[in-house]
Design a protein around this motif. Structure first.
Motif, PDB file in Angstrom:
ATOM      1  N   SER A 132       0.842  -1.195   0.000  1.00 46.61           N
ATOM      2  CA  SER A 132       0.000   0.000   0.000  1.00 46.61           C
ATOM      3  C   SER A 132       0.868   1.233   0.000  1.00 46.61           C
ATOM      4  O   SER A 132       1.826   1.341   0.744  1.00 46.61           O
ATOM      5  CB  SER A 132      -0.931   0.003   1.218  1.00 46.61           C
ATOM      6  OG  SER A 132      -1.679   1.190   1.255  1.00 46.61           O
ATOM      7  N   SER A 133       0.526   2.180  -0.833  1.00 45.91           N
ATOM      8  CA  SER A 133       1.286   3.417  -0.889  1.00 45.91           C
ATOM      9  C   SER A 133       0.935   4.356   0.231  1.00 45.91           C
ATOM     10  O   SER A 133       1.694   5.250   0.567  1.00 45.91           O
ATOM     11  CB  SER A 133       1.025   4.097  -2.244  1.00 45.91           C
ATOM     12  OG  SER A 133      -0.356   4.382  -2.383  1.00 45.91           O
ATOM     13  N   SER A 134      -0.224   4.174   0.833  1.00 47.95           N
ATOM     14  CA  SER A 134      -0.642   5.034   1.931  1.00 47.95           C
ATOM     15  C   SER A 134      -0.002   4.593   3.219  1.00 47.95           C
ATOM     16  O   SER A 134       0.278   3.423   3.418  1.00 47.95           O
ATOM     17  CB  SER A 134      -2.170   5.014   2.064  1.00 47.95           C
ATOM     18  OG  SER A 134      -2.607   3.714   2.334  1.00 47.95           O
ATOM     19  N   LYS A 135       0.181   5.516   4.103  1.00 44.19           N
ATOM     20  CA  LYS A 135       0.799   5.237   5.385  1.00 44.19           C
ATOM     21  C   LYS A 135      -0.083   5.779   6.485  1.00 44.19           C
ATOM     22  O   LYS A 135      -0.581   6.904   6.402  1.00 44.19           O
ATOM     23  CB  LYS A 135       2.192   5.872   5.465  1.00 44.19           C
ATOM     24  CG  LYS A 135       3.178   5.314   4.449  1.00 44.19           C
ATOM     25  CD  LYS A 135       4.535   5.967   4.604  1.00 44.19           C
ATOM     26  CE  LYS A 135       5.517   5.398   3.586  1.00 44.19           C
ATOM     27  NZ  LYS A 135       6.857   6.034   3.713  1.00 44.19           N
ATOM     28  N   GLY A 136      -0.248   5.013   7.541  1.00 47.87           N
ATOM     29  CA  GLY A 136      -1.039   5.452   8.678  1.00 47.87           C
ATOM     30  C   GLY A 136      -0.143   5.831   9.839  1.00 47.87           C
ATOM     31  O   GLY A 136       1.079   5.703   9.779  1.00 47.87           O
ATOM     32  N   THR A 137      -0.792   6.264  10.894  1.00 47.05           N
ATOM     33  CA  THR A 137      -0.046   6.653  12.098  1.00 47.05           C
ATOM     34  C   THR A 137       0.312   5.448  12.963  1.00 47.05           C
ATOM     35  O   THR A 137       1.161   5.558  13.849  1.00 47.05           O
ATOM     36  CB  THR A 137      -0.885   7.635  12.932  1.00 47.05           C
ATOM     37  OG1 THR A 137      -2.088   6.991  13.353  1.00 47.05           O
ATOM     38  CG2 THR A 137      -1.219   8.879  12.123  1.00 47.05           C
ATOM     39  N   GLY A 138      -0.364   4.314  12.750  1.00 41.00           N
ATOM     40  CA  GLY A 138      -0.116   3.145  13.595  1.00 41.00           C
ATOM     41  C   GLY A 138      -0.874   3.190  14.896  1.00 41.00           C
ATOM     42  O   GLY A 138      -0.600   2.404  15.813  1.00 41.00           O
ATOM     43  N   LEU A 139      -1.865   4.106  14.995  1.00 42.76           N
ATOM     44  CA  LEU A 139      -2.640   4.251  16.229  1.00 42.76           C
ATOM     45  C   LEU A 139      -4.090   3.824  16.063  1.00 42.76           C
ATOM     46  O   LEU A 139      -4.811   3.702  17.055  1.00 42.76           O
ATOM     47  CB  LEU A 139      -2.603   5.714  16.701  1.00 42.76           C
ATOM     48  CG  LEU A 139      -1.245   6.252  17.115  1.00 42.76           C
ATOM     49  CD1 LEU A 139      -1.334   7.744  17.396  1.00 42.76           C
ATOM     50  CD2 LEU A 139      -0.728   5.512  18.337  1.00 42.76           C
ATOM     51  N   GLY A 140      -4.532   3.603  14.827  1.00 44.18           N
ATOM     52  CA  GLY A 140      -5.950   3.328  14.584  1.00 44.18           C
ATOM     53  C   GLY A 140      -6.467   2.113  15.326  1.00 44.18           C
ATOM     54  O   GLY A 140      -7.479   2.177  16.032  1.00 44.18           O
ATOM     55  N   LEU A 141      -5.781   0.973  15.176  1.00 43.64           N
ATOM     56  CA  LEU A 141      -6.255  -0.246  15.828  1.00 43.64           C
ATOM     57  C   LEU A 141      -6.095  -0.169  17.342  1.00 43.64           C
ATOM     58  O   LEU A 141      -6.887  -0.767  18.081  1.00 43.64           O
ATOM     59  CB  LEU A 141      -5.501  -1.458  15.275  1.00 43.64           C
ATOM     60  CG  LEU A 141      -5.805  -1.814  13.812  1.00 43.64           C
ATOM     61  CD1 LEU A 141      -5.003  -3.036  13.384  1.00 43.64           C
ATOM     62  CD2 LEU A 141      -7.294  -2.075  13.611  1.00 43.64           C
ATOM     63  N   ALA A 142      -5.078   0.526  17.820  1.00 43.84           N
ATOM     64  CA  ALA A 142      -4.921   0.703  19.265  1.00 43.84           C
ATOM     65  C   ALA A 142      -6.097   1.495  19.824  1.00 43.84           C
ATOM     66  O   ALA A 142      -6.637   1.173  20.904  1.00 43.84           O
ATOM     67  CB  ALA A 142      -3.604   1.402  19.577  1.00 43.84           C
ATOM     68  N   ILE A 143      -6.537   2.542  19.104  1.00 41.50           N
ATOM     69  CA  ILE A 143      -7.706   3.313  19.537  1.00 41.50           C
ATOM     70  C   ILE A 143      -8.964   2.456  19.473  1.00 41.50           C
ATOM     71  O   ILE A 143      -9.816   2.491  20.373  1.00 41.50           O
ATOM     72  CB  ILE A 143      -7.854   4.574  18.662  1.00 41.50           C
ATOM     73  CG1 ILE A 143      -6.663   5.515  18.895  1.00 41.50           C
ATOM     74  CG2 ILE A 143      -9.170   5.292  18.959  1.00 41.50           C
ATOM     75  CD1 ILE A 143      -6.634   6.706  17.961  1.00 41.50           C
ATOM     76  N   ALA A 144      -9.093   1.662  18.397  1.00 41.63           N
ATOM     77  CA  ALA A 144     -10.259   0.784  18.257  1.00 41.63           C
ATOM     78  C   ALA A 144     -10.349  -0.200  19.430  1.00 41.63           C
ATOM     79  O   ALA A 144     -11.441  -0.455  19.961  1.00 41.63           O
ATOM     80  CB  ALA A 144     -10.183   0.039  16.927  1.00 41.63           C
ATOM     81  N   LYS A 145      -9.236  -0.731  19.823  1.00 45.51           N
ATOM     82  CA  LYS A 145      -9.240  -1.690  20.940  1.00 45.51           C
ATOM     83  C   LYS A 145      -9.704  -1.025  22.230  1.00 45.51           C
ATOM     84  O   LYS A 145     -10.449  -1.620  23.020  1.00 45.51           O
ATOM     85  CB  LYS A 145      -7.843  -2.282  21.116  1.00 45.51           C
ATOM     86  CG  LYS A 145      -7.764  -3.313  22.223  1.00 45.51           C
ATOM     87  CD  LYS A 145      -6.366  -3.873  22.363  1.00 45.51           C
ATOM     88  CE  LYS A 145      -6.305  -4.909  23.486  1.00 45.51           C
ATOM     89  NZ  LYS A 145      -4.932  -5.432  23.672  1.00 45.51           N
ATOM     90  N   GLU A 146      -9.262   0.223  22.469  1.00 47.00           N
ATOM     91  CA  GLU A 146      -9.670   0.923  23.685  1.00 47.00           C
ATOM     92  C   GLU A 146     -11.161   1.239  23.665  1.00 47.00           C
ATOM     93  O   GLU A 146     -11.840   1.145  24.698  1.00 47.00           O
ATOM     94  CB  GLU A 146      -8.855   2.201  23.847  1.00 47.00           C
ATOM     95  CG  GLU A 146      -7.385   1.965  24.147  1.00 47.00           C
ATOM     96  CD  GLU A 146      -7.191   1.193  25.440  1.00 47.00           C
ATOM     97  OE1 GLU A 146      -7.934   1.417  26.413  1.00 47.00           O
ATOM     98  OE2 GLU A 146      -6.290   0.327  25.461  1.00 47.00           O
ATOM     99  N   ILE A 147     -11.689   1.559  22.515  1.00 45.69           N
ATOM    100  CA  ILE A 147     -13.133   1.804  22.414  1.00 45.69           C
ATOM    101  C   ILE A 147     -13.905   0.525  22.708  1.00 45.69           C
ATOM    102  O   ILE A 147     -14.928   0.540  23.418  1.00 45.69           O
ATOM    103  CB  ILE A 147     -13.480   2.356  21.012  1.00 45.69           C
ATOM    104  CG1 ILE A 147     -12.842   3.739  20.814  1.00 45.69           C
ATOM    105  CG2 ILE A 147     -14.989   2.427  20.817  1.00 45.69           C
ATOM    106  CD1 ILE A 147     -13.011   4.309  19.409  1.00 45.69           C
ATOM    107  N   VAL A 148     -13.435  -0.579  22.159  1.00 40.74           N
ATOM    108  CA  VAL A 148     -14.077  -1.872  22.426  1.00 40.74           C
ATOM    109  C   VAL A 148     -14.040  -2.179  23.911  1.00 40.74           C
ATOM    110  O   VAL A 148     -15.025  -2.641  24.504  1.00 40.74           O
ATOM    111  CB  VAL A 148     -13.387  -2.978  21.607  1.00 40.74           C
ATOM    112  CG1 VAL A 148     -13.854  -4.353  22.062  1.00 40.74           C
ATOM    113  CG2 VAL A 148     -13.678  -2.804  20.120  1.00 40.74           C
TER     114      VAL A 148
END
Length: 529
Positions: A478-494
């Motif tokens: 993938s040419s796009s790059k994320g911050t690496g925090l999305g899934l960590a935030i998702a887990k905390e919401i869960v």
């Protein structure tokens, strides 16, 4: 079926005790019987030596066979043993076997009757018995049977000046006997031998009593041993069970659990070690918690402080960019500065979000509201089409209507958005991303986000919810790059919604994120048409 340690110890101890008790019981019975037999052999041998002089007198001087016979019968009745008297040429001179046939009136069977018969042809007074004829016939019976070889072997040893003491099967008496043989006459040149045989049938009652007594003692010993071994094995296992319960409690996070330690043996030392381990773990985790709090506070403070200068930089960059002509090379530099500034803003915003979520507990009932989860997914899908269309990714929806859950609206929207954005980001062009909402038989609600991307290696799955963790293989496509925090935030919401999230992935076959909201958070179960 697995047996407990206490049961296995008891079985092991009882096996050893049974072997020991049986061995001691059998050995004791044998020693008692052997001691009794030796005493009896000694008694017969002593009586034989006492008879030797009298027998020699009757044989050499008195030469009265009848008197000799009566003497042997008297001794037979006194010691309870059959007596045979031989000369030094292996000839039977006299025997006391006739004593068994003398009746109460002093009558004994005639030689013309059958020797040893219970019904003789003629009875005559004892003082007129033809002793010589009787002895001769008995000697012939001995020589004609299997007794002759055994008797001759025994007599050879006696004629050499020795004596015989043994327990043998006597063919003449048809049973086991205690046999004792001694010489009479001069020691160097014996005149003959005295054989004394006492059947063991008379000892049967005594031996049975000995065996019964030892068996009873053995059974009592086993019962007492069973009680003691059972109690001992429980005492040995009890502290181990306590240690097992303590370690299970420690593994679940109860570091206040302690093992009750008694004594100073190895088990007590193990209990002390477990208690020490629990204390050290508690202290270590306390330090980690404090360090984590310090780190979160630091990240939150730094992120908060960074928002203002980043906003200022972005604002001045926009002003400068607006004053430049499109053909100006500096226009491109301003565009790059703007792009990186926006990415930095997203990173700071993500750090603030995750710091806030991690420091918060689960949502209170006052913070919850009924949310139509299917409608939320539809709205988020409309927003994500902007990202999906450039990659020709199709968004598919398989939703059950009429399902509402209790939750925080902003956080649920963010959760749906993060999972969908992550799926689109790492899906190849021309693929699909599918949202699914369905109710489970146990009353819970399951939300799934499915893609057919490159998948996640199995060894990376346990770490994908950590901050800044990236799977190189999937990101490389993938040419796009994320911050690496999305899934960590998702887990905390869960976590805050008391839900559960799982990941199922296979290399080359895509990934499936599954969020399960418990039945307690579901407020509407009626499907709408």
């Amino acid at each position: 079926m697995n047996k407990s340690l206490s049961t296995r110890l008891m079985y092991s101890f009882m096996t050893i005790i049974v072997i020991v008790v049986v061995g001691i019981t059998a050995g004791t019975s044998y020693l008692i019987a052997d001691y009794f037999f030796k005493i009896k052999e000694e008694e017969l041998a002593q009586k034989g030596h006492e008879m030797a002089d009298t027998v020699e007198y009757f044989v050499t001087k008195d030469n009265n066979r009848y008197t000799l016979m009566r003497y042997l019968i008297a001794v037979d009745r006194l010691v309870g043993a059959r007596i045979w008297l031989f000369d030094n040429d292996y000839n039977l001179l006299a025997a006391s076997n006739i004593a068994a046939d003398v009746d109460a009136a002093g009558k004994i069977p005639s030689a013309r009757g059958t020797v040893g018969s219970d019904k003789p042809d003629v009875s005559i007074p004892a003082d007129r018995i033809p002793v010589y004829e009787y002895t001769t016939r008995l000697a012939e019976e001995i020589k004609s049977g299997q007794v002759s070889k055994n008797v001759n072997n025994i007599l050879k040893d006696i004629y050499r000046g020795g004596s015989v003491r043994s327990q043998i099967y006597h063919p003449y008496f048809k049973q086991q006997v205690i046999l004792v043989g001694v010489p009479y006459g001069d020691k160097g040149h014996p005149r003959g031998a005295i054989l004394m045989a006492e059947p063991l049938s008379g000892f049967g009652g005594f031996l049975r009593s000995v065996y019964i007594f030892t068996i009873i003692i053995g059974i009592l010993a086993l019962l007492v041993s069973l009680f003691m071994v059972r109690r001992l094995s429980r005492q040995v296992v009890k502290p181990l069970v306590s240690m097992k319960d303590a370690t299970i409690a420690i593994a679940k996070g109860n570091y206040s659990r302690r093992v009750e330690v008694e004594g100073e043996d190895e088990v007590a030392e193990l209990g002390d070690a477990i208690n020490h381990l629990s204390t050290e773990l508690s202290n270590y985790l306390g330090k980690l918690a404090r360090m984590e709090k310090i780190r979160r506070d630091f990240v939150a403070n730094v992120s908060h402080e960074l928002r203002t200068p980043i906003t200022i930089i972005r604002g001045y960059n926009d002003i400068v960019s607006d004053t430049l002509e499109e053909t100006d090379p500096n226009k491109r530099y301003c565009h790059l500065i703007g792009t990186e500034t926006k990415r930095l803003e997203r990173l700071v915003r993500g750090l603030l979000d995750i710091s806030r979520l991690q420091s918060a507990d689960k949502l209170n009932i006052a913070d919850l509201q009924p949310l139509p989860i299917s409608e939320i997914v539809r709205n988020v899908a409309e927003q994500l089409k902007v990202k999906a269309e450039p990659k020709h990714i199709t968004l598919k929806l398989q939703l059950e209507d009429g399902v509402e859950i209790l939750g925080n609206g902003d956080q649920i929207v963010q959760l749906v958005l993060l999972l969908g954005d992550n799926a689109i980001k790492y899906s190849p062009e021309g693929s699909f991303v599918r949202y699914e909402i369905k109710r489970q038989s146990n009353g819970s609600v399951e939300m799934s986000v499915v893609d057919n991307g490159p998948g996640i290696p199995e060894e990376d799955i346990p770490f994908i919810f950590e901050r800044f963790y990236k799977v190189d293989k999937s990101h490389a496509q993938s040419s796009s790059k994320g911050t690496g925090l999305g899934l960590a935030i998702a887990k905390e919401i869960v976590r805050m919604h008391d839900a559960h999230i799982e990941v199922f992935s296979q290399i080359g076959a895509g990934t499936r994120f599954v969020v399960n909201f418990p039945a307690a958070s579901v407020v509407c179960q009626d499907a709408k048409s």
